[in-house]
Write an enzyme that holds these catalytic residues in place. Structure first.
Site, PDB file in Angstrom:
ATOM      1  CB  CYS A   1      -2.655   6.447   2.250  1.00 45.36           C
ATOM      2  SG  CYS A   1      -3.844   5.414   3.103  1.00 45.36           S
TER       3      CYS A   1
ATOM      4  CD  GLU B   1      -2.924  -1.221   0.417  1.00 42.92           C
ATOM      5  OE1 GLU B   1      -3.215  -0.185  -0.190  1.00 42.92           O
ATOM      6  OE2 GLU B   1      -3.510  -2.303   0.233  1.00 42.92           O
TER       7      GLU B   1
HETATM    8  P1  NAP Z   1       8.208   4.968   4.887  1.00 43.41           P
HETATM    9  O1  NAP Z   1       9.290   5.920   5.221  1.00 43.41           O
HETATM   10  O2  NAP Z   1       8.294   4.238   3.599  1.00 43.41           O
HETATM   11  O3  NAP Z   1       8.157   3.959   6.109  1.00 43.41           O
HETATM   12  C1  NAP Z   1       7.202   2.935   6.184  1.00 43.41           C
HETATM   13  C2  NAP Z   1       7.725   1.802   7.026  1.00 43.41           C
HETATM   14  O4  NAP Z   1       8.841   1.169   6.379  1.00 43.41           O
HETATM   15  C3  NAP Z   1       8.225   2.239   8.405  1.00 43.41           C
HETATM   16  O5  NAP Z   1       7.860   1.267   9.344  1.00 43.41           O
HETATM   17  C4  NAP Z   1       9.734   2.266   8.215  1.00 43.41           C
HETATM   18  O6  NAP Z   1      10.453   2.100   9.407  1.00 43.41           O
HETATM   19  C5  NAP Z   1       9.924   1.067   7.294  1.00 43.41           C
HETATM   20  N1  NAP Z   1      11.168   1.057   6.548  1.00 43.41           N
HETATM   21  C6  NAP Z   1      11.957   2.105   6.200  1.00 43.41           C
HETATM   22  N2  NAP Z   1      13.010   1.673   5.474  1.00 43.41           N
HETATM   23  C7  NAP Z   1      12.890   0.331   5.365  1.00 43.41           C
HETATM   24  C8  NAP Z   1      13.664  -0.690   4.739  1.00 43.41           C
HETATM   25  N3  NAP Z   1      14.775  -0.404   4.078  1.00 43.41           N
HETATM   26  N4  NAP Z   1      13.244  -1.973   4.835  1.00 43.41           N
HETATM   27  C9  NAP Z   1      12.102  -2.277   5.496  1.00 43.41           C
HETATM   28  N5  NAP Z   1      11.326  -1.353   6.111  1.00 43.41           N
HETATM   29  C10 NAP Z   1      11.705  -0.065   6.039  1.00 43.41           C
HETATM   30  O7  NAP Z   1       6.775   5.658   4.890  1.00 43.41           O
HETATM   31  P2  NAP Z   1       6.162   6.651   5.988  1.00 43.41           P
HETATM   32  O8  NAP Z   1       6.843   7.947   5.811  1.00 43.41           O
HETATM   33  O9  NAP Z   1       6.108   6.013   7.323  1.00 43.41           O
HETATM   34  O10 NAP Z   1       4.648   6.730   5.509  1.00 43.41           O
HETATM   35  C11 NAP Z   1       4.146   7.732   4.664  1.00 43.41           C
HETATM   36  C12 NAP Z   1       3.750   7.162   3.320  1.00 43.41           C
HETATM   37  O11 NAP Z   1       2.924   6.022   3.485  1.00 43.41           O
HETATM   38  C13 NAP Z   1       2.941   8.121   2.485  1.00 43.41           C
HETATM   39  O12 NAP Z   1       3.495   8.199   1.212  1.00 43.41           O
HETATM   40  C14 NAP Z   1       1.558   7.505   2.416  1.00 43.41           C
HETATM   41  O13 NAP Z   1       0.849   7.736   1.224  1.00 43.41           O
HETATM   42  C15 NAP Z   1       1.830   6.056   2.573  1.00 43.41           C
HETATM   43  N6  NAP Z   1       0.673   5.410   3.171  1.00 43.41           N
HETATM   44  C16 NAP Z   1      -0.071   4.566   2.407  1.00 43.41           C
HETATM   45  C17 NAP Z   1      -1.172   3.935   2.955  1.00 43.41           C
HETATM   46  C18 NAP Z   1      -2.008   2.988   2.146  1.00 43.41           C
HETATM   47  O14 NAP Z   1      -2.795   2.273   2.743  1.00 43.41           O
HETATM   48  N7  NAP Z   1      -1.882   2.939   0.846  1.00 43.41           N
HETATM   49  C19 NAP Z   1      -1.518   4.163   4.280  1.00 43.41           C
HETATM   50  C20 NAP Z   1      -0.750   5.026   5.040  1.00 43.41           C
HETATM   51  C21 NAP Z   1       0.358   5.643   4.455  1.00 43.41           C
HETATM   52  P3  NAP Z   1      11.052   3.367  10.198  1.00 43.41           P
HETATM   53  O15 NAP Z   1       9.897   4.195  10.602  1.00 43.41           O
HETATM   54  O16 NAP Z   1      11.758   2.760  11.338  1.00 43.41           O
HETATM   55  O17 NAP Z   1      11.956   4.069   9.228  1.00 43.41           O
END
Ligand code: NAP
Length: 524
Positions: free
Chosen positions: A296, A257
């Site tokens: 999102c 997602e």
């Molecule tokens: P993110 O930076 O991609 O982080 C998401 C998750 O991935 C966090 O738990 C993060 O851990 C982890 N992560 C980071 N680097 C990783 C790696 N190399 N390997 C495995 N896991 C890793 O996203 P975010 O900033 O938290 O969220 C915002 C984004 O999410 C927005 O773009 C939004 O649109 C999207 N979103 C989508 C939905 C949907 O249902 N489609 C829902 C909510 C949000 P850490 O926090 O420890 O870095």
């Protein structure tokens, strides 16, 4: 030093070996707690969940597991006040926004508890009817769905520490698959506390639910062929997950997602003063400001006929001007903070990027903060941009491919010539989003709506239609209901979650059994 939160793995609460990463209050700037996952024996944690948790869950029937979900939702309900306090402090959300996450999570869990009852006291599911493999109906093919014998790893985004956990855990646990959740570090506290309450209540068997707070390092390396991983977050991190050897070499099933540039569409032929226009204005203002636009599913592009651009711009700006921004502890405040300084800066940068191809219709900087220090608080006022005219909407590319994760939307006018090509232009602009989670459509003519909606369903996971007759009862553009599919094609990640019992498919393996009818009737 603030408290270092424990992780729950291998059936035990364990602290990380390092000093940990601090979680902050985005309004006051104070440190709240710390999280750390360094030094955990991840191989043992995954093996314990896979073998002990998995075996214990699979020994139960769907109805028994559904009863556990029901019991867990009651425990969460009883501790709801604590979750509201954590959310205010760590996410900077006002009560109504906290409800979307906390109560949304509990509601989703209890909905799966109810849906699960109907599956009964069985250990696997039939998928469709038997199909004859020969002229004689003696030898047939029956498809079945069996819970996968692995773990479900959830890597979650910061914006929904409660709902993001339970919308995934409910169908997984109901399926009989143990879960390991890794919440986003920034807001991990609420997820950790909810898991703690459920674990302390002793509802699920040991190993059924684990929580790892802190770095994601090494988690993907633990995955085996029958495990699944469900990721919510940015497209960049999604690309790392997809290209991990667990996915490319071991066929670990993955659900993504990711981000999405969702649209709201006002159909052509709505006259000034029509109820459909009012409904659009209300919904867009709500979507922009709920959780400070950190959803999102939030509306990012607002498609209106060119002839109504000024009308909608004025009505929407007037509504946004009334939004009070600041400390969520003040009852007069409607919109709190974004989650941290990094997100605050990302919203600012995103706005600068969009503004080079759009005009300012309502400037968020005009909102004075209530009871919050602008030098510390990560509060952003709601901002409406516009691409001026239909030619501007065609020329702008940034509005169609940039998700500014904050209280920001852009009014995108489409051609008004009075013929059917007007709608085609709007649809063409929406498709430039390359696949989104949700589009909402506003109009008062059911025939016109009936023609427009199927033009959106190939590029969206959900289409939410707001007509005057459902004005008071519709569930909201951005609210994800457990009964409906959540996910979207293309840049939205290509995932599918929820959608009622459809969500269980991800946690089951489908197999065809070819056998005599006498044998097939004995499958239990
Ligand atoms: P993110 O930076 O991609 O982080 C998401 C998750 O991935 C966090 O738990 C993060 O851990 C982890 N992560 C980071 N680097 C990783 C790696 N190399 N390997 C495995 N896991 C890793 O996203 P975010 O900033 O938290 O969220 C915002 C984004 O999410 C927005 O773009 C939004 O649109 C999207 N979103 C989508 C939905 C949907 O249902 N489609 C829902 C909510 C949000 P850490 O926090 O420890 O870095």
């Amino acid at each position: 030093m603030t408290e270092l939160l424990s992780n729950y793995v291998s059936g035990q609460w364990q602290k990380g070996k390092g000093a940990g990463t601090a979680l902050h209050d985005p309004v006051l700037g104070t440190e709240l707690v710390r999280v750390d996952a360094s030094g955990l024996d991840l191989a043992a944690a995954f093996a314990f969940a896979r073998h002990n948790g998995g075996a214990a869950l699979r020994a139960l029937t769907y109805a028994q597991r559904a009863a556990m979900l029901g019991a867990a939702s009651k425990v969460l309900q009883a501790n709801r006040d604590a979750y509201y306090d954590i959310s205010t402090a760590n996410s900077g959300t006002v009560k109504n926004d906290t409800a979307v996450d906390v109560d949304g999570g509990i509601y989703t869990l209890s909905t799966y508890a109810k849906m699960g009852e109907s599956l009964g006291d069985v250990h696997f599911m039939h998928d469709g009817e038997p199909a004859r493999l020969a002229k004689d109906p003696l030898f047939q093919s029956q498809h079945v769905l069996t819970p996968t014998r692995g773990v479900a790893l959830f890597i979650n985004a910061f914006n929904f520490p409660s709902w993001g956990l339970w919308e995934k855990a409910a169908p997984a646990l109901l399926s009989g698959v143990p879960v390991i959740v890794k919440p986003a570090t920034t807001t991990a506290w609420l997820t950790q506390r909810m898991v703690k309450d459920v674990v302390d209540a002793g509802i699920f068997p040991a190993g059924a639910i684990s929580v790892i707070c802190g770095s994601s390092a090494g988690l993907m390396d633990q995955l085996e062929p029958f495990d699944v991983v469900s990721f919510t977050g940015s497209a960049d991190t999604a690309a790392i997950i997809r290209s991990h050897p667990a996915v490319t070499k071991k066929s670990v099933r993955v659900n993504i997602e990711a981000d999405s540039v969702n649209s709201a569409l006002l159909l052509p032929n709505e006259a000034v003063g029509s109820e459909a226009i009012d409904l659009l204005v209300k919904e867009v203002a709500r979507e922009m400001t709920v959780k400070s636009g950190q959803k999102c599913t939030a509306i990012r592009r607002v498609l209106v006929p060119e002839s109504l651009y000024d009308t909608v711009a004025q009505a929407l700006s007037a509504r946004l001007a009334k939004i009070t921004v600041g400390n969520p502890r003040n009852e007069a405040v409607r919109m709190g903070a974004v989650v941290n300084r990094e997100q605050f800066n990302a919203v600012r940068d995103g706005l600068t990027y969009l503004k080079s191809q759009a005009s300012m219709l309502h400037d968020g900087n005009t909102h004075a903060l209530v009871e919050a220090d602008a030098a510390i608080a990560c509060c952003v006022g709601p901002t409406l941009l516009g691409t001026r005219d239909a030619a501007g909407s065609d020329a702008a590319d940034r509005v169609h491919d940039t998700e500014v994760f904050g209280p920001v939307a852009t009014l995108v006018p489409y051609r008004t010539t009075g013929n059917r090509h007007d709608l085609d232009h709007a649809l063409q602009l929406i498709r430039r989003g390359q696949g989104s989670l949700v589009a909402s459509v506003y109009g008062s003519d059911p025939v016109a709506l009936g023609k427009a909606i199927p033009e959106l369903t190939d590029s969206h996971g959900r289409v939410h239609v707001i007509t005057p007759d459902v004005a008071a009862i519709h569930t909201g553009h951005g609210n994800v209901m457990p009964q409906s599919l959540h996910g979207g094609p293309g840049r939205a990640g290509g995932g599918e979650e929820l959608g009622g019992l459809r969500a269980l498919n991800f946690y089951h393996r489908r197999a065809a059994i070819q056998a005599s009818t006498a044998v097939l009737t004995q499958l239990k």
